[in-house]
Design an enzyme around this catalytic site. Sequence first.
Site, PDB file in Angstrom:
ATOM      1  N   TYR A 196       0.780  -1.218  -0.032  1.00 28.85           N
ATOM      2  CA  TYR A 196      -0.034  -0.153  -0.038  1.00 28.85           C
ATOM      3  C   TYR A 196       0.744   1.278  -0.074  1.00 28.85           C
ATOM      4  O   TYR A 196       2.084   1.150   0.482  1.00 28.85           O
ATOM      5  CB  TYR A 196      -0.769  -0.083   1.176  1.00 28.85           C
ATOM      6  CG  TYR A 196      -0.273   0.210   2.337  1.00 28.85           C
ATOM      7  CD1 TYR A 196      -0.129   1.443   3.137  1.00 28.85           C
ATOM      8  CD2 TYR A 196       0.156  -1.027   3.396  1.00 28.85           C
ATOM      9  CE1 TYR A 196       0.567   1.650   4.237  1.00 28.85           C
ATOM     10  CE2 TYR A 196       0.762  -0.909   4.422  1.00 28.85           C
ATOM     11  CZ  TYR A 196       1.081   0.354   5.173  1.00 28.85           C
ATOM     12  OH  TYR A 196       1.588   0.533   6.236  1.00 28.85           O
ATOM     13  N   CYS A 197       0.265   2.336  -0.335  1.00 23.83           N
ATOM     14  CA  CYS A 197       0.891   3.807  -0.275  1.00 23.83           C
ATOM     15  C   CYS A 197      -0.013   4.614  -0.184  1.00 23.83           C
ATOM     16  O   CYS A 197      -1.051   4.400   0.131  1.00 23.83           O
ATOM     17  CB  CYS A 197       1.859   3.985  -1.808  1.00 23.83           C
ATOM     18  SG  CYS A 197       0.708   3.887  -3.189  1.00 23.83           S
ATOM     19  N   THR A 198      -0.050   5.892  -0.174  1.00 23.39           N
ATOM     20  CA  THR A 198      -0.977   7.060   0.085  1.00 23.39           C
ATOM     21  C   THR A 198      -2.046   6.901  -0.880  1.00 23.39           C
ATOM     22  O   THR A 198      -3.335   6.890  -0.400  1.00 23.39           O
ATOM     23  CB  THR A 198      -0.215   8.288  -0.057  1.00 23.39           C
ATOM     24  OG1 THR A 198       1.003   8.464   0.733  1.00 23.39           O
ATOM     25  CG2 THR A 198      -1.268   9.564   0.369  1.00 23.39           C
TER      26      THR A 198
ATOM     27  N   VAL B 280      -4.176   4.365   0.958  1.00 29.39           N
ATOM     28  CA  VAL B 280      -4.733   4.607   2.166  1.00 29.39           C
ATOM     29  C   VAL B 280      -5.864   5.674   2.241  1.00 29.39           C
ATOM     30  O   VAL B 280      -6.728   5.654   2.848  1.00 29.39           O
ATOM     31  CB  VAL B 280      -3.665   5.317   3.045  1.00 29.39           C
ATOM     32  CG1 VAL B 280      -3.979   5.241   4.694  1.00 29.39           C
ATOM     33  CG2 VAL B 280      -2.338   4.308   3.280  1.00 29.39           C
TER      34      VAL B 280
END
EC number: 1.14.-.-
Length: 327
Positions: free
Chosen positions: A177-179, A206
């Site tokens: 996952y990332c932003t 996220v």
Amino acid sequence: MEKNYYALAYYYFGPVSNPHEEIALHKQLFKTMDVSCRIYISEEGINGQFSGYQPDAERYMAWLKQRPDFASIKFKIHHIEENIFPRVTVKYRKELVALGCSVDTTKQGKHISPEEWHEKLQENRCLVLDVRNNYEWKIGHFENAVLPDIETFREFPDYADRLAKEHDPAKTPVMMYCTGGIRCELYSALLLEKGFKEVYQLDGGVIAYGLKMGTGKWRGKLFVFDDRMAMPIDEADPNVSPIARCSLCNTDSDTYYNCANTDCNNLFICCESCIATHKGCCSEECSQAPRIRAFSAERGNKPFRRKHLCPTIEQSCCLKEQENQPA
């Protein structure tokens, strides 16, 4: 009466026929709007972070989805009180994510929805990988996530090599996952190239998880690259307990500042007491430096800009240096 503003996060990975034309059209449109943004466009897509007065933001979203290359774009929307970027920036950038190596993005991990992500977290079967920089995950991350100690996007390829040595790629399922999701488009492809067989990526990042699932399995706040610096992922649950500590006194804190010492500008976590005592600086040494920008509690933790060097040019501590520069 305060205006209502939107913060938009969005991206599209795919062919763009004429990126320079798209840039020019964006700039022309924004001339009549109350907006600020940081948007990068290239032949491989668009990566956008945008804020604007609600009617202008809605007009922009409708306009962009009518552009042939961007019809499939999905916007992630948060309500804010003011613009969160210093200016309108729309630029050409060859690499939308500065990875530093070529990757075949036609082969990517499986995109899974926030709901599916949440279920898989509960299964506790996969290696959960945070692919953001260390200063990002320091103030917030998913429970039990692997947190790589990297400072820039370009360090991830080397980290992927180490990951493949530490875990059997054929037997280790990975959830990354990332932003907002764009980094995973590249990083998932990179892990597949390294031999990982089962790679999942959180669709929309996220931000999408917070909008759909609330706080859920997330702990702390989300680092963002705008004037807010950090935000709770659930707008309905703003009172989030810090998971980080003040770099000066070690009390619980999750507020980032950049050092008021112009010659330092270090990004650091600090509590309200220490930031006031040290005049917005990251250390006692910096608080005694000659080129300190004016800091006050009223301005909060907004990043310093060039215009914040001194209140007036006459008071600039670097004015004398500028006068001595050759013409």
